[in-house]
Design a protein around this motif. Structure first.
Motif, mmCIF file in Angstrom:
data_model
loop_
_atom_site.group_PDB
_atom_site.id
_atom_site.type_symbol
_atom_site.label_atom_id
_atom_site.label_comp_id
_atom_site.label_asym_id
_atom_site.label_seq_id
_atom_site.Cartn_x
_atom_site.Cartn_y
_atom_site.Cartn_z
ATOM 1 N N LEU A 83 0.863 -1.171 0.000
ATOM 2 C CA LEU A 83 0.000 0.000 0.000
ATOM 3 C C LEU A 83 0.899 1.221 0.000
ATOM 4 N N SER A 84 0.803 2.003 -1.050
ATOM 5 C CA SER A 84 1.754 3.090 -1.255
ATOM 6 C C SER A 84 1.124 4.179 -2.111
ATOM 7 N N PRO A 85 1.456 5.454 -1.825
ATOM 8 C CA PRO A 85 0.920 6.523 -2.674
ATOM 9 C C PRO A 85 1.438 6.460 -4.108
ATOM 10 N N GLY A 109 3.055 0.723 4.115
ATOM 11 C CA GLY A 109 4.120 1.705 4.155
ATOM 12 C C GLY A 109 3.893 2.687 5.297
ATOM 13 N N ARG A 110 4.976 3.275 5.785
ATOM 14 C CA ARG A 110 4.936 4.346 6.804
ATOM 15 C C ARG A 110 6.100 5.285 6.526
ATOM 16 N N ILE A 127 -0.377 -0.600 -4.664
ATOM 17 C CA ILE A 127 -1.759 -0.121 -4.779
ATOM 18 C C ILE A 127 -1.925 1.124 -3.912
ATOM 19 N N SER A 128 -2.674 2.100 -4.442
ATOM 20 C CA SER A 128 -3.098 3.280 -3.672
ATOM 21 C C SER A 128 -4.618 3.331 -3.666
ATOM 22 N N ILE A 129 -5.215 3.769 -2.558
ATOM 23 C CA ILE A 129 -6.682 3.859 -2.545
ATOM 24 C C ILE A 129 -7.173 5.214 -3.040
ATOM 25 N N GLY A 130 -6.287 6.169 -3.288
ATOM 26 C CA GLY A 130 -6.787 7.430 -3.835
ATOM 27 C C GLY A 130 -5.800 8.569 -3.688
ATOM 28 N N TYR A 132 -5.098 11.425 -2.152
ATOM 29 C CA TYR A 132 -5.108 12.345 -1.020
ATOM 30 C C TYR A 132 -3.985 11.867 -0.118
ATOM 31 N N LEU A 134 -2.064 10.517 3.007
ATOM 32 C CA LEU A 134 -2.255 9.723 4.231
ATOM 33 C C LEU A 134 -0.891 9.525 4.886
ATOM 34 N N SER A 135 -0.902 9.068 6.142
ATOM 35 C CA SER A 135 0.358 8.890 6.874
ATOM 36 C C SER A 135 0.911 7.484 6.753
ATOM 37 N N GLY A 136 0.105 6.542 6.268
ATOM 38 C CA GLY A 136 0.580 5.179 6.168
ATOM 39 C C GLY A 136 -0.431 4.301 5.479
ATOM 40 N N PRO A 140 -5.617 2.304 4.262
ATOM 41 C CA PRO A 140 -5.802 1.717 2.936
ATOM 42 C C PRO A 140 -5.897 0.183 2.960
HETATM 43 C C1 JBZ Z 1 -1.675 5.411 0.485
HETATM 44 C C2 JBZ Z 1 4.443 5.960 3.607
HETATM 45 O O1 JBZ Z 1 3.296 5.226 3.846
HETATM 46 C C3 JBZ Z 1 2.192 5.595 3.164
HETATM 47 C C4 JBZ Z 1 1.870 6.929 3.013
HETATM 48 C C5 JBZ Z 1 0.769 7.294 2.278
HETATM 49 C C6 JBZ Z 1 -0.042 6.317 1.718
HETATM 50 C C7 JBZ Z 1 0.276 4.986 1.904
HETATM 51 C C8 JBZ Z 1 1.392 4.596 2.641
HETATM 52 S S1 JBZ Z 1 -0.868 4.023 1.041
HETATM 53 N N1 JBZ Z 1 -1.142 6.526 0.915
HETATM 54 C C9 JBZ Z 1 -2.809 5.332 -0.431
HETATM 55 O O2 JBZ Z 1 -3.407 4.279 -0.547
HETATM 56 O O3 JBZ Z 1 -3.069 6.337 -1.089
#
Ligand code: JBZ
Length: 221
Positions: A83-85, A109-110, A127-130, A132, A134-136, A140
């Motif tokens: 899960l990652s932006p 991810g964090r 995969i990203s959920i959208g 915007y 997020l901190s981790g 997601p």
């Molecule tokens: C996600 C660094 O960890 C992150 C930070 C933002 C983030 C994710 C993990 S997963 N945003 C998303 O699904 O958009």
């Protein structure tokens, strides 16, 4: 379906996984979800899992060793998702595709991100959920687990309600009403009280198309 989640915040996942339909599905054994504390593989007294970025810059980066150790101690041959932006945006088709995997590992991810060697050599897809900030990846991951649970036989409970839902059908839902028939002067549309099931079905189809045109024209064919 089996899902393993790797995170430095297991407590973010625990309560939501016990609650509601999802919790019942897990409790009933239709779906198995295990949460793994990444710090079990951390370094030193503080079980550290991050470090400063090579090349400089703000924030911290997740080190590869704890992530590789955590994922590699999970038995079986799972499909590994980060899960990652930087990931591909999750949508209905993505959920259906991921639901075909009998065993998933979700890596949360964090910090400012994860070492690129994790993306390249440990993870099968990101995969990203959208779009915007997020901190981790924990929330997601929960979003993905709940969406996936709807495609696991037994978890939803009502298999028939799946297909008619918005996004599965490609349209937004028609408006719903329940009692009372009048509230503060606002009445339920007459047709819904008419008992004419043909007329109700036509009204609902028209309303679904109207709502989709007004709110989400991108969903229309
Ligand atoms: C996600 C660094 O960890 C992150 C930070 C933002 C983030 C994710 C993990 S997963 N945003 C998303 O699904 O958009």
């Amino acid at each position: 379906m089996r899902i393993d989640v790797v995170t430095i915040f297991p407590e973010i996942l625990q309560a939501p996984l016990r609650a509601s339909l999802l919790g019942k599905g897990i409790e009933a054994g239709h779906m198995e979800v295990r949460v793994h504390d990444l710090r079990a593989h951390g370094f030193g007294k503080h079980r550290s899992v991050d470090d400063t970025p090579y090349g400089g810059g703000a924030g911290m980066v997740m080190r590869p060793e704890p992530l590789f150790a955590a994922v590699e101690q999970i038995e079986g041959d799972p499909h590994v998702v980060l899960l990652s932006p930087r990931g591909a945006r999750l949508d209905h088709d993505g959920v259906v595709r991921l639901a075909r995997h009998p065993h998933l590992v979700l890596v949360c991810g964090r910090y400012e991100g994860v070492d690129e060697r994790v993306s390249e050599h440990l993870v099968d897809e990101e995969i990203s959920i959208g779009d915007y900030v997020l901190s981790g990846g924990e929330l997601p991951a929960l979003v993905l687990i709940e969406a996936l649970s709807r495609y696991v036989p037994g978890v939803l409970g009502n298999e028939a309600s799946l297909e008619s839902e918005s996004h599965a059908a490609g349209l937004l839902e028609y408006p719903q009403y329940t009692r009372p028939p009048e509230f503060r002067g606002w009445s339920v549309p007459e047709v819904l009280l008419s008992g004419d099931h043909g007329a109700i079905e036509r009204w609902r189809k028209e309303q679904a198309e109207r709502a989709t045109r007004a709110r989400r024209p991108d969903l229309l064919p």
